[in-house]
Design a protein around this motif. Structure first.
Motif, short mmCIF file in Angstrom:
data_model
loop_
_atom_site.label_atom_id
_atom_site.label_comp_id
_atom_site.label_asym_id
_atom_site.label_seq_id
_atom_site.Cartn_x
_atom_site.Cartn_y
_atom_site.Cartn_z
N TYR A 233 0.86 -1.18 0.00
CA TYR A 233 0.00 0.00 0.00
C TYR A 233 0.90 1.23 0.00
CZ TYR A 233 -3.39 3.47 1.67
OH TYR A 233 -4.18 4.59 1.82
N ARG A 234 0.72 2.08 -0.98
CA ARG A 234 1.58 3.27 -1.14
C ARG A 234 1.38 4.27 0.00
NH1 ARG A 234 3.43 6.34 -5.66
NH2 ARG A 234 4.44 8.20 -4.82
N VAL B 268 3.20 -4.91 -6.91
CA VAL B 268 1.85 -4.43 -7.22
C VAL B 268 1.43 -3.52 -6.07
CG1 VAL B 268 -0.55 -5.06 -7.65
CG2 VAL B 268 1.30 -6.50 -8.53
N SER B 269 1.19 -2.27 -6.39
CA SER B 269 0.95 -1.26 -5.36
C SER B 269 -0.43 -0.64 -5.48
CB SER B 269 2.02 -0.15 -5.48
OG SER B 269 1.69 0.96 -4.68
N LEU B 270 -1.12 -0.57 -4.35
CA LEU B 270 -2.32 0.26 -4.26
C LEU B 270 -1.82 1.65 -3.89
CD1 LEU B 270 -5.32 0.81 -4.22
CD2 LEU B 270 -5.43 -0.14 -1.90
N GLU B 271 -1.74 2.51 -4.88
CA GLU B 271 -1.10 3.80 -4.70
C GLU B 271 -1.90 4.72 -3.78
OE1 GLU B 271 2.01 4.84 -7.28
OE2 GLU B 271 2.00 3.02 -6.05
N THR B 272 -3.19 4.78 -4.01
CA THR B 272 -4.05 5.63 -3.20
C THR B 272 -5.47 5.11 -3.29
OG1 THR B 272 -4.75 7.92 -2.77
CG2 THR B 272 -4.52 7.27 -5.08
N LEU B 273 -6.26 5.36 -2.26
CA LEU B 273 -7.65 4.91 -2.26
C LEU B 273 -8.50 5.85 -1.42
CD1 LEU B 273 -9.73 2.78 -3.12
CD2 LEU B 273 -9.17 1.51 -1.03
N TRP C 216 -3.97 1.98 -8.97
CA TRP C 216 -3.06 0.85 -8.80
C TRP C 216 -1.83 1.08 -9.68
CZ3 TRP C 216 -4.55 -3.04 -5.43
CH2 TRP C 216 -5.91 -3.12 -5.12
N ALA C 217 -0.73 0.46 -9.32
CA ALA C 217 0.47 0.54 -10.14
C ALA C 217 1.21 -0.79 -10.08
CB ALA C 217 1.38 1.68 -9.69
N ILE C 218 1.87 -1.12 -11.18
CA ILE C 218 2.72 -2.31 -11.24
C ILE C 218 4.13 -1.85 -11.59
CG2 ILE C 218 3.10 -4.55 -12.32
CD1 ILE C 218 0.14 -4.57 -13.07
N TYR C 219 5.08 -2.26 -10.76
CA TYR C 219 6.48 -1.86 -10.93
C TYR C 219 7.34 -3.09 -11.25
CZ TYR C 219 5.21 2.54 -8.56
OH TYR C 219 4.64 3.73 -8.20
N ASN C 220 8.38 -2.85 -12.01
CA ASN C 220 9.39 -3.88 -12.27
C ASN C 220 10.35 -3.92 -11.08
OD1 ASN C 220 11.96 -5.09 -13.16
ND2 ASN C 220 11.00 -5.15 -15.18
N SER D 70 11.36 0.59 -12.31
CA SER D 70 10.52 1.45 -13.14
C SER D 70 9.06 1.00 -13.10
CB SER D 70 11.02 1.45 -14.59
OG SER D 70 10.98 0.13 -15.12
N ILE D 71 8.18 1.95 -13.35
CA ILE D 71 6.75 1.63 -13.36
C ILE D 71 6.38 1.02 -14.71
CG2 ILE D 71 6.08 3.95 -14.15
CD1 ILE D 71 3.57 3.64 -12.33
N ILE D 72 5.62 -0.07 -14.67
CA ILE D 72 5.18 -0.74 -15.90
C ILE D 72 3.87 -0.14 -16.38
CG2 ILE D 72 4.43 -2.94 -16.88
CD1 ILE D 72 6.28 -4.33 -14.87
N THR D 73 2.93 0.02 -15.46
CA THR D 73 1.65 0.62 -15.81
C THR D 73 0.97 1.11 -14.54
OG1 THR D 73 -0.44 0.26 -17.00
CG2 THR D 73 0.32 -1.54 -15.61
N HIS D 74 0.03 2.03 -14.70
CA HIS D 74 -0.81 2.45 -13.58
C HIS D 74 -2.25 2.44 -14.06
CE1 HIS D 74 -0.67 6.30 -15.71
NE2 HIS D 74 -1.72 6.67 -15.00
#
Length: 344
Positions: A48-49, A141-146, A170-174, A179-183
């Motif tokens: 969780y971010r 795999v990050s829950l950036e904010t909610l 949400w965000a997925i990082y390598n 680096s961030i793959i997608t958000h």
């Protein structure tokens, strides 16, 4: 796909009333890869971010008939922590149940310090690499904010008795590069009506219970994006008023596709006019059933040549619908092949 399918049903009804040709639905099971599919032999960490936008003040408030109300009942609880922990727990269970990865770890909801700001930028690559290094994770795999808002409505002029709106990113990082793959921004709303199907008034859940229920649904929506699974959908075969086409349909419904194709091939030549369109279209379905999507597209191209010659709007619309489906399936199959090769 459902929207396209129901749209298809509309012009199929037109066909039925304007000709003797019959358009029959045929169930088919297809393997649908997850949109966010990761290698199943990878290691994933969930986190969780702990970021909140500066103007987000919903943690301690709810709405009653559109008026903000301070939640004095839960004032001593850290609602953010409860919701964050529930989110990570639910996502972990989804990943475990569907074997999304070979290893899944969950960082505590407060592993990262709480932050507020006007803009949400990706986490620093050094932070991601350090997170990944602790358990050798390939992906974070990050829950950036909610953010969440619980509302109740006493007036029955409003269709629902209460609802919960959830908005997050949400965000997925390598894990190796940081680096961030997608958000992925996500907004969902869960409703409770005033009455159930039997006309009995529904007991509205209190705020904390409703938030927990809503966040489970919210996380399931996101988690399903990683899951590859079989789905049942529909295809159409065309049966003109010709005995050979009727016999072919009998074979098709018995999954005897080679036998069905023998009948269709008799009419696939251009000299048979619109019967050639039906034969070619049905042959495309046959090859899709055999997972030979390139051959299916070839037959569909030939069917299109016939349809354009006769300028039949319904035939062209049917072709457009099926062409989109085949292209999607081809993309899905390429994703599955690429994933399989990456795991060798």
């Amino acid at each position: 796909m459902k929207i396209k399918y129901f749209h298809l049903c509309g012009f199929l009804l037109v066909f039925l009333f304007t000709s003797c040709t019959v358009y029959r639905e045929l169930p088919i099971e297809v393997l649908k890869p997850g949109k966010l599919m990761l290698p199943t032999d990878s290691r994933i960490s969930l986190i969780y971010r702990n970021f909140k936008y500066s103007n987000d003040t919903t943690a301690n408030y709810f709405r009653k008939d559109f008026v903000p109300v301070f939640d004095s009942e839960n004032a001593k609880l850290d609602i953010d922590s409860i919701i964050a922990a529930k989110s990570l727990e639910t996502l972990y269970e989804i990943f475990e149940d569907h074997q999304v990865a070979s290893s899944i770890d969950v960082h505590k909801y407060n592993y990262l310090p709480s932050m507020k700001g006007e803009h949400l930028a990706p986490l620093n690559p050094d932070i991601i690499r350090n997170l990944a290094r602790s358990n050798q994770a390939d992906y974070i795999v990050s829950l950036e904010t909610l953010s969440y808002l619980y509302s109740t409505y006493s007036r029955e002029t409003v269709s629902q008795a209460c609802d919960v709106v959830l908005a997050g990113i949400w965000a997925i990082y390598n894990g190796k590069t940081g680096s961030i793959i997608t958000h992925l921004p996500q907004v969902d709303t869960l409703y409770w009506d005033h009455f159930d199907d039997m006309g009995k008034r529904i007991q509205v859940p209190p705020r904390l219970e409703a938030l927990k229920m809503a966040v489970e649904e919210y996380v399931h929506t996101f988690g399903n994006e990683f899951i590859t699974d079989w789905i049942t959908t529909q295809r159409v075969i065309i049966i003109p008023p010709v005995e050979e086409f009727r016999q072919a349909a009998v074979h098709a419904y018995s999954h005897e596709w080679d036998e069905a194709e023998k009948y269709w091939q008799r009419y696939a030549d251009e000299r048979f006019g619109r019967l050639a369109f039906s034969a070619r279209f049905n042959s495309a379905v046959k090859y899709e059933m055999s997972d030979d999507l390139n051959a299916a597209l070839d037959w569909l191209d030939q069917a299109e040549e016939t349809a354009k010659r006769y300028k039949n709007r319904n035939d062209l619309e049917l072709l457009k619908w099926y062409s989109i489906i085949l292209q999607e399936r081809l993309t899905d199959m390429e994703k599955l092949i690429k994933l399989e090769e990456s795991q060798k």
